[in-house]
Motif scaffolding. Sequence first.
Motif, short mmCIF file in Angstrom:
data_model
loop_
_atom_site.label_atom_id
_atom_site.label_comp_id
_atom_site.label_asym_id
_atom_site.label_seq_id
_atom_site.Cartn_x
_atom_site.Cartn_y
_atom_site.Cartn_z
N PRO A 4 -24.52 -18.16 10.20
CA PRO A 4 -24.74 -18.62 8.65
C PRO A 4 -25.31 -20.05 8.73
O PRO A 4 -25.38 -20.59 7.70
CB PRO A 4 -23.49 -18.39 8.05
CG PRO A 4 -22.40 -18.45 8.91
CD PRO A 4 -23.08 -17.88 10.34
N GLY A 5 -25.11 -20.86 9.95
CA GLY A 5 -25.43 -22.30 9.88
C GLY A 5 -24.03 -23.22 9.73
O GLY A 5 -24.27 -24.33 9.57
N TYR A 24 -18.68 -33.30 3.52
CA TYR A 24 -18.88 -31.97 2.94
C TYR A 24 -19.64 -31.18 4.07
O TYR A 24 -18.82 -29.99 4.54
CB TYR A 24 -19.54 -31.66 1.65
CG TYR A 24 -19.39 -30.34 1.19
CD1 TYR A 24 -18.52 -29.77 0.59
CD2 TYR A 24 -20.54 -29.61 1.43
CE1 TYR A 24 -18.24 -28.49 -0.11
CE2 TYR A 24 -20.43 -28.16 0.72
CZ TYR A 24 -19.52 -27.64 0.22
OH TYR A 24 -19.32 -26.32 -0.07
N LEU A 25 -20.59 -31.42 4.63
CA LEU A 25 -21.36 -30.95 5.44
C LEU A 25 -20.72 -30.85 6.86
O LEU A 25 -20.52 -29.81 7.56
CB LEU A 25 -22.63 -31.40 5.73
CG LEU A 25 -23.70 -31.30 4.37
CD1 LEU A 25 -25.04 -32.24 4.81
CD2 LEU A 25 -24.06 -30.06 4.01
N VAL A 65 -21.97 -27.72 9.40
CA VAL A 65 -23.20 -27.70 9.57
C VAL A 65 -23.77 -28.84 10.41
O VAL A 65 -23.27 -30.00 10.24
CB VAL A 65 -23.79 -28.03 8.00
CG1 VAL A 65 -25.42 -28.12 8.35
CG2 VAL A 65 -23.61 -26.95 7.01
N PRO A 66 -24.33 -28.57 11.38
CA PRO A 66 -24.55 -29.59 12.66
C PRO A 66 -25.48 -30.38 12.12
O PRO A 66 -26.62 -30.41 11.42
CB PRO A 66 -25.15 -28.55 13.75
CG PRO A 66 -25.74 -27.49 13.08
CD PRO A 66 -24.99 -27.21 11.73
N VAL A 87 -32.17 -39.88 5.15
CA VAL A 87 -31.25 -40.80 6.31
C VAL A 87 -30.89 -39.68 7.42
O VAL A 87 -30.39 -39.97 8.59
CB VAL A 87 -30.15 -41.35 6.01
CG1 VAL A 87 -30.57 -42.39 4.85
CG2 VAL A 87 -29.09 -40.43 5.06
N GLY A 88 -31.10 -38.44 7.23
CA GLY A 88 -30.50 -37.35 8.15
C GLY A 88 -31.08 -36.09 8.01
O GLY A 88 -31.60 -35.73 6.89
N VAL A 89 -30.97 -35.34 9.12
CA VAL A 89 -31.62 -34.00 9.08
C VAL A 89 -30.31 -33.16 9.75
O VAL A 89 -29.83 -33.54 10.69
CB VAL A 89 -32.67 -33.75 10.23
CG1 VAL A 89 -33.28 -32.03 10.13
CG2 VAL A 89 -33.79 -34.60 9.79
N VAL A 90 -30.12 -32.07 9.04
CA VAL A 90 -29.06 -31.10 9.47
C VAL A 90 -29.66 -29.82 9.68
O VAL A 90 -30.80 -29.46 9.09
CB VAL A 90 -27.93 -31.00 8.26
CG1 VAL A 90 -27.25 -32.22 8.02
CG2 VAL A 90 -28.75 -30.54 7.07
#
Length: 815
Positions: free
Chosen positions: A452-453, A540-541, A546-547, A602-605
């Motif tokens: 599910p990620g 939260y992530l 979530v990576p 600022v970021g990619v998940v």
Amino acid sequence: MTDLLRDLRYALRSALRRPGWSALVVLTLAVGIGASTAIFTVVDGVLLEPLPYDEPDELLRVYGRFDPESGFDFPTFDLSGPELVDYRRDARTVEDVAAFRIGGVTVTAPGVDPERIQAGVVTSNLLRLLRVEPILGRGFSEEEGRPGGASVALVSHGLWLERYSGEDVLGRTIEISGRDHAIVGVLPRHLDFPDPKVRLWLPLQIDEANPGSRQGHGLSAVARIAPGSDLEAVRSELEVMMASWKQRFPEIHTGHYLIVVPLLEDLVGAARPALSILLACSVLVLLIVCANVASLMLARSEDRGRDVALRAALGAGRSRLLRHLVLDGLVLAICGGALGVLLSQIVVAALLRAHAGSIPRAHQIGADASVLLFAVAATVATALLFSLAPAFQLGAAPQRRLIESTRGGTESVRRVLLRRVLVAAETALCFVLVLGAGLLVRSFRELMAVDPGFRTEGLLLANVSLASAEYPEAEQVTAFARRLAERADALPAADSASVSGYTPLYSSFGVWDFELEGKSERVDSDWAYNARFAAVDHGYLETLGVPLLGGRSFTAADRAGAEPVAMVNAEFVRRFLPRDEPLEKRIRVATPDDANPWARIVGVVGDERSQGLDEEAPPVYYFVFDQTSQTLRQPLRYLTVAIRTGRDPSALVGPLRAGLAELDPRLPLIQPQTMSETIANSTGRQRFTTVLLELFAVVALALGASGIHGVLACSVARRTRELGIRSTLGALPRELLELVLAQGLAPVLVGLAAGAVASIYLSRYVSSLLFGVTATDPWTWAAVVGLLLLVALLACVAPARRAMRLDPVEALRDG
């Protein structure tokens, strides 16, 4: 009539004379009739039972549709206020159009714990459109459906009994989300629209002179066909109307238009394929039962062959003998049918307890006249079908039947062929059922194996809704969210905790238009700039697991007043920034006035499958929860708290509820559940179908094995003299074994071939239920063929061993 009663008494005596054999037949019939009646009970309540409204076939669900041409791809979507107003005003083929929303509200009362319940916010004309009258009081007036109208409420029949014990409640007030509402009516028990879980109705206040933005879609709608019109006329008028809208509003209505669907079809359409397949499978089980019982009846008729032959020789006509056989079967079928109906209701009750949330209109399911009529029809049809096998023997002359029934007689070609046909038919039907179950089991395993990620173990999710009357300012919302996160993080068993504005697999992201700095104009080959949106607090992530794929996560420094920042997922980058470096790009929520500030990415998940395990991860962009007053210019009052723990996450529900009560005793903790429970709920429909088909497959295998064993055992017993002669003439035990196995497996192989052909033809119907596997999956097919061959081989073992151990002298004497 005298002859009929005499034959009926004879059939009863025959059944009682062999109680063990009769009980076996009755139980077998009960399984088949019970299974088919249970599934029909569900199908009848969900698909066939009309909606409980006056002239329900005239009711339509109205949707918006977005084709890819529009930049979106939504087969169904909510309406905007202007679309509702325009359609209601201009349509001539519909009598009226009403709108509604469904959402949770918090009900509070002195001395009573706050309760979160479902509410329907509806336009004042909804009850008139459904032609439903309150049992007490009145519905909403047109004035109450306009902005500034009085705060009033209608209560459901269930809530009226539960909270007010059926007393007169007219004029009383109920506090809903921090505001008092006067109760003006009580609705009837049968009202289950817009959802059976709705227990309160509030007026949806729409200003028809200023209904809002044409791009703000948030209204569900229902319509009633006008007298003298029909569905085709409604759709034809809509086509003309949509062409006009496209000319007037080309930017909005290019690739976007309204559609109508019959209301019943809309409510149950998603469940129809699975229920139709399950009903067909229950019929297959019933046919296997018929073949099985036919084999038993055939063996019994052969035991009574001399009696039947003597009756024929003494003048009994074919019709009299046929009536006798049918009555024999009908007596047993009636007993099996009665027991089957009882079993079916036990099964239905168990299904509703375990899977009610996965079945639409589950409250309508129950035994009624239609179900009983189906059970009677199934019983009679079953009796006629399995009585046909012994009836085939009536074609022989009385003298021939006497010879075949005497000591030393051999089996006729007709009997042997009939037995083999029954075995082949059982095997073919078993193949279809077991293959379907195998494919669904494989599909369900593929679904549950989907990543599910995020990490699902040790995760508790719960929701809190803040009333705008109690928390009107964005600063109050963010301050409360901060205190809630700190309180959750301080729980002794919590490893980490944070808050957001969405719950994975439970409450979906919203779809928001956005702009990318320097890339605001798209060309025809590009996707429109719209994606799922979420507001999350720092941590939260990470709590979800979530990576992080690039850049950085949100930190405590990303607060209100600081530079707005954003994160995006990998699918967002693949779709919208395939050739650009996403970090340091700027994004903002699109508005007509371009007033929202830019947020720096600022970021990619990683990708989350937020809408369901069977749906691909959508593109998502994330804003900081504390900065929503800047990035959205509005607060998000529906909060999700996520807690990660190394222990049992359900043990944190009590402490979290107590902590929330200390922060605000008026707020209930909504839908606390572990992520494992969330996944189980999101896959409930697939689990329901898979479990039922697995049960059918097990029953089919058991019946098929017993049928093959019974037929082969009977054949060996009938051919005892022949086998003895073969042994006397020098046949080795191994050769007798091979003979019996070949005769037993030959019809099985024919049945497997027939079942394979039928399965290939039927594969298109089951394909819609599969995930991650095709209907022609070679591994599943190979496993099913191997399983059925193994079951058939085991069923042949005992009769084959008996043939090997025959003493030739004893065989000749007994034969």
